[in-house]
Design a protein around this motif. Structure first.
Motif, mmCIF file in Angstrom:
data_model
loop_
_atom_site.group_PDB
_atom_site.id
_atom_site.type_symbol
_atom_site.label_atom_id
_atom_site.label_comp_id
_atom_site.label_asym_id
_atom_site.label_seq_id
_atom_site.Cartn_x
_atom_site.Cartn_y
_atom_site.Cartn_z
ATOM 1 N N CYS A 377 0.837 -1.202 0.000
ATOM 2 C CA CYS A 377 0.000 0.000 0.000
ATOM 3 C C CYS A 377 0.872 1.252 0.000
ATOM 4 C CB CYS A 377 -0.882 0.046 1.249
ATOM 5 S SG CYS A 377 -1.768 -1.484 1.591
ATOM 6 N N GLY A 378 0.635 2.128 -0.961
ATOM 7 C CA GLY A 378 1.281 3.429 -0.930
ATOM 8 C C GLY A 378 0.703 4.275 0.197
ATOM 9 N N MET A 379 1.555 5.022 0.883
ATOM 10 C CA MET A 379 1.119 5.928 1.955
ATOM 11 C C MET A 379 1.683 7.319 1.691
ATOM 12 S SD MET A 379 -0.873 4.553 4.179
ATOM 13 C CE MET A 379 -1.614 2.941 3.892
ATOM 14 N N VAL A 380 0.844 8.337 1.872
ATOM 15 C CA VAL A 380 1.201 9.719 1.571
ATOM 16 C C VAL A 380 1.333 10.506 2.861
ATOM 17 C CG1 VAL A 380 0.338 11.846 0.502
ATOM 18 C CG2 VAL A 380 0.120 9.680 -0.701
ATOM 19 N N LYS A 381 2.298 11.422 2.909
ATOM 20 C CA LYS A 381 2.432 12.288 4.085
ATOM 21 C C LYS A 381 1.145 13.055 4.323
ATOM 22 C CE LYS A 381 7.439 12.993 4.076
ATOM 23 N NZ LYS A 381 8.549 13.971 3.877
ATOM 24 N N ASN A 382 0.755 13.140 5.577
ATOM 25 C CA ASN A 382 -0.515 13.765 5.917
ATOM 26 C C ASN A 382 -0.425 15.280 5.806
ATOM 27 O OD1 ASN A 382 -3.028 14.433 6.954
ATOM 28 N ND2 ASN A 382 -2.973 12.766 8.444
ATOM 29 N N GLU A 383 -1.182 15.836 4.876
ATOM 30 C CA GLU A 383 -1.231 17.290 4.703
ATOM 31 C C GLU A 383 -2.654 17.798 4.874
ATOM 32 O OE1 GLU A 383 0.579 18.256 0.969
ATOM 33 O OE2 GLU A 383 2.585 17.718 1.658
ATOM 34 N N GLY A 384 -3.423 17.112 5.730
ATOM 35 C CA GLY A 384 -4.756 17.575 6.052
ATOM 36 C C GLY A 384 -5.864 16.955 5.230
ATOM 37 N N GLU A 385 -5.524 16.072 4.284
ATOM 38 C CA GLU A 385 -6.562 15.426 3.492
ATOM 39 C C GLU A 385 -7.270 14.363 4.341
ATOM 40 O OE1 GLU A 385 -7.637 16.013 0.509
ATOM 41 O OE2 GLU A 385 -6.088 17.255 -0.433
ATOM 42 N N PRO A 386 -8.585 14.165 4.113
ATOM 43 C CA PRO A 386 -9.283 13.110 4.845
ATOM 44 C C PRO A 386 -8.849 11.738 4.363
ATOM 45 C CG PRO A 386 -10.709 14.045 3.162
ATOM 46 C CD PRO A 386 -9.461 14.879 3.173
ATOM 47 N N GLY A 387 -9.004 10.755 5.230
ATOM 48 C CA GLY A 387 -8.641 9.388 4.836
ATOM 49 C C GLY A 387 -8.082 8.632 6.016
ATOM 50 N N GLY A 388 -8.185 7.303 5.957
ATOM 51 C CA GLY A 388 -7.660 6.488 7.039
ATOM 52 C C GLY A 388 -6.145 6.550 7.087
ATOM 53 N N GLY A 389 -5.601 6.101 8.196
ATOM 54 C CA GLY A 389 -4.158 6.160 8.379
ATOM 55 C C GLY A 389 -3.557 4.817 8.708
ATOM 56 N N PRO A 390 -2.229 4.698 8.558
ATOM 57 C CA PRO A 390 -1.537 3.450 8.851
ATOM 58 C C PRO A 390 -1.125 3.362 10.326
ATOM 59 C CG PRO A 390 -0.011 4.994 7.834
ATOM 60 C CD PRO A 390 -1.327 5.698 7.937
ATOM 61 N N PHE A 391 -1.470 2.251 10.955
ATOM 62 C CA PHE A 391 -1.136 2.057 12.367
ATOM 63 C C PHE A 391 -0.700 0.621 12.600
ATOM 64 C CE2 PHE A 391 -4.010 5.662 12.500
ATOM 65 C CZ PHE A 391 -3.453 6.490 13.466
ATOM 66 N N LEU A 392 0.043 0.432 13.684
ATOM 67 C CA LEU A 392 0.291 -0.895 14.229
ATOM 68 C C LEU A 392 -0.821 -1.158 15.226
ATOM 69 C CD1 LEU A 392 4.092 -0.409 14.557
ATOM 70 C CD2 LEU A 392 3.083 -2.352 13.372
ATOM 71 N N VAL A 393 -1.511 -2.294 15.046
ATOM 72 C CA VAL A 393 -2.717 -2.579 15.820
ATOM 73 C C VAL A 393 -2.570 -3.929 16.522
ATOM 74 C CG1 VAL A 393 -5.200 -3.005 15.653
ATOM 75 C CG2 VAL A 393 -4.140 -1.245 14.231
ATOM 76 N N LYS A 394 -2.995 -3.948 17.790
ATOM 77 C CA LYS A 394 -2.988 -5.210 18.542
ATOM 78 C C LYS A 394 -4.382 -5.805 18.510
ATOM 79 C CE LYS A 394 -0.686 -5.553 22.439
ATOM 80 N NZ LYS A 394 -0.295 -5.436 23.871
ATOM 81 N N ASP A 395 -4.487 -7.072 18.086
ATOM 82 C CA ASP A 395 -5.802 -7.704 18.015
ATOM 83 C C ASP A 395 -6.162 -8.368 19.337
ATOM 84 O OD1 ASP A 395 -4.495 -10.169 18.149
ATOM 85 O OD2 ASP A 395 -4.761 -10.627 16.023
ATOM 86 N N ASN A 397 -6.105 -11.312 20.193
ATOM 87 C CA ASN A 397 -5.200 -12.397 20.585
ATOM 88 C C ASN A 397 -3.830 -11.886 21.006
ATOM 89 O OD1 ASN A 397 -7.129 -14.427 19.914
ATOM 90 N ND2 ASN A 397 -6.617 -14.161 17.750
ATOM 91 N N GLY A 398 -3.676 -10.554 21.007
ATOM 92 C CA GLY A 398 -2.412 -9.958 21.429
ATOM 93 C C GLY A 398 -1.385 -9.829 20.329
ATOM 94 N N GLU A 399 -1.731 -10.210 19.088
ATOM 95 C CA GLU A 399 -0.787 -10.092 17.983
ATOM 96 C C GLU A 399 -0.866 -8.701 17.369
ATOM 97 O OE1 GLU A 399 -1.090 -13.181 15.126
ATOM 98 O OE2 GLU A 399 -0.316 -14.714 16.491
ATOM 99 N N ILE A 400 0.292 -8.204 16.926
ATOM 100 C CA ILE A 400 0.382 -6.857 16.363
ATOM 101 C C ILE A 400 0.634 -6.957 14.868
ATOM 102 C CG2 ILE A 400 1.745 -4.723 16.347
ATOM 103 C CD1 ILE A 400 2.267 -5.198 19.329
ATOM 104 N N SER A 401 -0.106 -6.149 14.091
ATOM 105 C CA SER A 401 0.070 -6.138 12.640
ATOM 106 C C SER A 401 -0.206 -4.746 12.104
ATOM 107 C CB SER A 401 -0.872 -7.153 11.984
ATOM 108 O OG SER A 401 -2.224 -6.809 12.239
ATOM 109 N N LEU A 402 0.202 -4.536 10.846
ATOM 110 C CA LEU A 402 -0.053 -3.259 10.179
ATOM 111 C C LEU A 402 -1.487 -3.236 9.669
ATOM 112 C CD1 LEU A 402 3.182 -2.718 8.046
ATOM 113 C CD2 LEU A 402 2.490 -1.435 10.066
ATOM 114 N N GLN A 403 -2.173 -2.126 9.930
ATOM 115 C CA GLN A 403 -3.553 -1.974 9.483
ATOM 116 C C GLN A 403 -3.788 -0.546 9.001
ATOM 117 O OE1 GLN A 403 -5.719 -4.493 9.440
ATOM 118 N NE2 GLN A 403 -4.508 -5.974 10.612
ATOM 119 N N ILE A 404 -4.750 -0.401 8.089
ATOM 120 C CA ILE A 404 -5.258 0.916 7.709
ATOM 121 C C ILE A 404 -6.511 1.156 8.544
ATOM 122 C CG2 ILE A 404 -6.251 2.309 5.853
ATOM 123 C CD1 ILE A 404 -4.580 0.571 3.892
ATOM 124 N N ILE A 405 -6.507 2.224 9.329
ATOM 125 C CA ILE A 405 -7.565 2.466 10.299
ATOM 126 C C ILE A 405 -8.241 3.810 10.031
ATOM 127 C CG2 ILE A 405 -8.059 2.801 12.762
ATOM 128 C CD1 ILE A 405 -7.321 -0.079 11.997
#
Length: 512
Positions: A377-395, A397-405
């Protein structure tokens, strides 16, 4: 939950089971589940920054590999243009040139994009057509005040006796005016695809459209097809699909009882763009590029966008090869411990999967984590445009993965979660390339990789009565939550959405 025979027939006709409806009602009672973001994904921590030399290598790798794969561009295009023209509809309803000056009205709205519209409307791709139509329909047009002319012109753009642009699908609104023709977003997607998707002289595209709009897109293709194929030297295979009725979701009232229409029928609503995971699941191709219909550029800027498309594709091929090789090794058994350590390190560093398993189940754990759909997934520097963001998320079960939130998925009432959300540096422009088949060439069942907990409940109305609506986990959010994910930084120049008609006046949408 007791359903009548009439209800059961209605449910079955949609291709849904009563059990599925009951499960959806249980989700309403459960309420929205907030995600647990542990960190914002940033460059060096979840997002890769690819230097110029590596970018060129990945582009070359993509070009050398693409003919070995079946490729397709997947464009969600069911959106209507009505939102794009919302401010203009308000203007027509509110502005009276007999009572107010245009400048006063614009100042009262505080809408800078609307001011830009009136300051530069002659640069719009459909301006000359609208002006011609306005004068034809209003014989005294030239004698009107400038403010009154503006209102007539806007009405001509919007209404059925004029251009009626707000009634079109967004993909068929004129976007760019060239010397010899005017191009829609639909046409620009074809031109872009010809430059990176072509294999053996053919480029394949798939548009998801609203029912009733397929014929409109096909009509546009009849108008432009020969010109576009002659210009590009590429033949196009174009597919269309609708959102499947079986992905519609039941609505409920505030007591969590099924909402009923005035004729006592159950009320189902489209399940949001997350329902399109089923459309994607029906594709036969292996490699699928995903991009929104309104994110296009003019012909003079398209090569830069294409280069980054190829870069993302090259990265996908690079990682896919490693994943497939590791799965082959694991499938043969008797894997040396150093190889297992290498694969574990790959999961941690390349795929950002943080988890563990007992020693006796370790190989099965590695197989299970690797044998999943893959997306870059391409990710763009945030300059105020709306849209979800990339985060590390714990599910759970305690596992961590990259998600678009999306913002609505974050518990903003939790100070720590809100702080982590504010630390986000990038957002999701929907610039994604996907690998949909496993190392044996079998298509994944994408429904198995959806996180149903990421569904979203929204308050709506129907016939003046309140209801609760259920949107399926977003296509690139919960719909792909259990995919393997890689985030790569791409420049903001690759992201040029048209959310309002005034966005067409931005430099990126003005042909040179």
């Amino acid at each position: 939950m007791n359903f009548s025979e009439k209800d059961t027939q209605q449910i079955n006709k949609k291709g849904i089971s009563i059990q599925e409806v009951e499960e959806q009602i249980a989700i309403f009672k459960r309420g929205n589940i907030k995600v647990n973001i542990t960190e914002a994904a940033t460059v060096g921590k979840g997002i890769s920054n690819i230097e110029t030399a590596e970018k060129h290598d990945l582009i070359e790798f993509y070009d050398s590999e693409k003919a070995k794969h079946s490729l397709l561009k997947f464009i969600p295009a069911s959106g209507a243009a009505s939102r794009m023209f919302k401010a203009l509809h308000n203007f027509v309803g509110d502005f009276d040139p007999e009572k107010h000056e245009l400048r006063e009205y614009l100042d009262s709205t505080g809408d800078s994009s609307l001011q830009r519209f009136f300051n530069h409307l002659e640069k719009l791709p459909f301006y000359e057509h609208a002006l011609e139509k306005a004068k034809k329909n209003n014989k005294d047009y030239d004698n009107l005040s400038t403010d009154a002319q503006h209102k007539v012109l806007v009405r001509t753009i919007l209404e059925s006796d004029g251009l009626y642009l707000s009634n079109l699908p967004k993909g068929l609104v004129p976007f760019h005016k060239y010397d010899q023709h005017i191009a829609t977003a639909f046409e620009e997607h074809l031109l872009e695809a010809a430059k990176f998707l072509e294999v053996d002289g053919v480029a394949k595209l798939h548009f998801t459209v609203a029912e009733g709009d397929k014929e409109k897109f096909q009509g546009e293709w009849k108008e432009i097809g020969s010109r576009v194929e002659e210009k590009t030297g590429v033949k196009f295979e174009i597919e269309y699909s609708y959102q499947d009725p079986k992905t519609d979701t039941i609505a409920v009232n505030n007591d969590f009882e099924p909402f009923r229409t005035e004729n006592d029928k159950l009320f189902f609503r489209p399940g949001g763009h997350g329902a399109l995971i089923e459309n994607m699941n029906q594709l036969e191709e292996e490699i699928v590029f995903v991009k929104n219909i309104d994110n296009v550029v003019t012909e003079d800027n398209v090569q830069n966008v294409v280069d980054f498309k190829k870069m993302l594709g090259g990265k996908l091929f690079q990682v896919q090869q490693k994943v497939f090789n590791y799965l082959e090794v694991l499938g043969k058994g008797n894997v040396p411990s150093e190889k297992l350590d290498e694969i574990q390190d790959f999961l941690n560093t390349e795929l950002n999967i943080k988890g563990s398993s007992s020693k006796d189940l370790f190989i099965e754990y590695l197989k299970e984590k690797l044998n999943r759909p893959l997306r870059v997934c391409g990710m763009v520097k945030n300059e105020g445009e709306p849209g979800g963001g990339p985060f590390l998320v714990k599910d759970k079960n305690g596992e961590i993965s990259l998600q678009i939130i999306e913002g609505a998925q974050i518990d903003s009432d939790n100070p720590e979660q809100a702080k982590t959300a504010r630390e986000a540096t990038h957002f999701n422009p929907v610039d994604i390339v996907c690998s949909l088949k496993d190392h044996k060439g079998n298509s994944y069942d994408l429904n198995k990789f959806v996180d149903e907990d990421m569904s979203f409940i929204a308050d709506k109305t129907k016939d003046g009565k309140p209801l609760k609506a259920l949107e399926r986990p977003g296509l690139w959010n919960g719909g792909m939550a259990k995919w393997n994910t890689i985030f790569v930084e791409v420049p903001v120049e690759t992201f040029n959405p048209v959310k309002t008609v005034s966005d067409l006046l931005k430099e990126s949408h003005q042909p040179k």
